[in-house]
Write an enzyme that holds these catalytic residues in place. Structure first.
Site, short mmCIF file in Angstrom:
data_model
loop_
_atom_site.label_atom_id
_atom_site.label_comp_id
_atom_site.label_asym_id
_atom_site.label_seq_id
_atom_site.Cartn_x
_atom_site.Cartn_y
_atom_site.Cartn_z
N SER A 1 45.22 34.79 33.59
CA SER A 1 44.21 35.77 33.95
C SER A 1 42.80 35.24 33.62
O SER A 1 42.39 34.21 34.15
CB SER A 1 44.52 37.10 33.27
OG SER A 1 43.69 38.12 33.76
N HIS B 1 50.77 41.74 37.23
CA HIS B 1 49.81 40.95 36.46
C HIS B 1 50.43 40.52 35.14
O HIS B 1 50.15 41.08 34.09
CB HIS B 1 48.52 41.75 36.23
CG HIS B 1 47.39 40.89 35.73
ND1 HIS B 1 46.86 39.86 36.46
CD2 HIS B 1 46.71 40.90 34.56
CE1 HIS B 1 45.89 39.28 35.77
NE2 HIS B 1 45.78 39.89 34.61
N ASP C 1 50.14 41.77 42.10
CA ASP C 1 49.14 41.86 41.02
C ASP C 1 48.07 42.87 41.41
O ASP C 1 47.43 42.74 42.44
CB ASP C 1 48.52 40.47 40.82
CG ASP C 1 47.73 40.35 39.52
OD1 ASP C 1 47.13 41.35 39.10
OD2 ASP C 1 47.72 39.24 38.96
#
Length: 215
Positions: free
Chosen positions: A107, A193, A161
């Protein structure tokens, strides 16, 4: 036998380095016997997308979810990149071949991974981005050395996601291709995610293939 290697793991927004350390236990191949792992924690800073709340954050993020067109905060990103570079420099000074240095991140840590390997002046073993995005504008590409363009990129992204949209990840390979950087892109159906073991098993084989060739 692979020589000494270094894997730097950069966690996501609000997370910590120690919470991610179990990842290294999945790397069971003998090639990783001489691997030094580093799981740093981001400094605490106010984050715009979370209404200025203070949390572990590598650089500021303007909005969530992140799309292919989200604005970037380049100045805070570049400060974070300098810190990553200092860590890599120290490891290379200690005797690790740059070809055996791998930066991986999830991320926000994945976005920082991409910026860090592209802006590092030497060719590294590789950069692995999980559920990340391109955190800078194309003007930065003028600073990328021919050596840095040789560093291979692995990009893994979940199709469902909702935090860093798949489209934000999907925008990366054409962007990288345009500047002459190779990227292997892997889409994971049903993955939101997060990181799953399938991605990490692939990461192990991806790094292993590069370790053997550079030792």
């Amino acid at each position: 036998m692979a020589g000494r290697s270094f894997i730097l793991w950069l966690h996501g927004l609000g997370d910590s380095g120690p919470a991610n350390e179990p990842i290294k236990n999945l790397f069971t191949s003998p090639e990783f016997r001489n691997t030094k792992w580093s799981f740093p924690s981001a400094p605490h800073a106010p984050v715009t997308c979370n209404y200025g709340s203070v949390m572990p954050s590598w650089f500021d993020i303007q909005e969530i979810p992140i799309t292919a067109d989200s604005p970037n905060d380049e100045s805070s990103l570049l400060k974070a990149v300098q810190n990553v570079h200092a860590t890599i420099d120290k490891e290379i000074a200690a005797g690790t071949n740059p070809n055996n240095v791998f930066v991986c991140g999830f991320s926000q840590g994945g976005a920082l991974t991409l910026a860090s390997v592209l802006l590092y002046p030497k060719t590294l073993g590789g950069g692995a981005v999980f559920s990340g995005w391109v955190p800078f504008n194309s003007s930065i590409t003028e600073q990328i050395t021919p050596e840095a363009k040789q560093t291979p990129i692995l990009w893994s992204h979940g199709l469902v996601d909702k935090t860093v949209l798949f489209e934000a990840g999907q925008a990366a390979p054409p962007f990288l291709q345009k500047i002459g950087v190779g990227c292997e892109f892997k889409a994971y159906p049903g993955l939101a995610h997060s990181i799953n073991n399938e991605e990490l098993r692939y990461l192990e084989s991806w790094i292993k293939a590069r370790l053997q060739s550079s030792s």
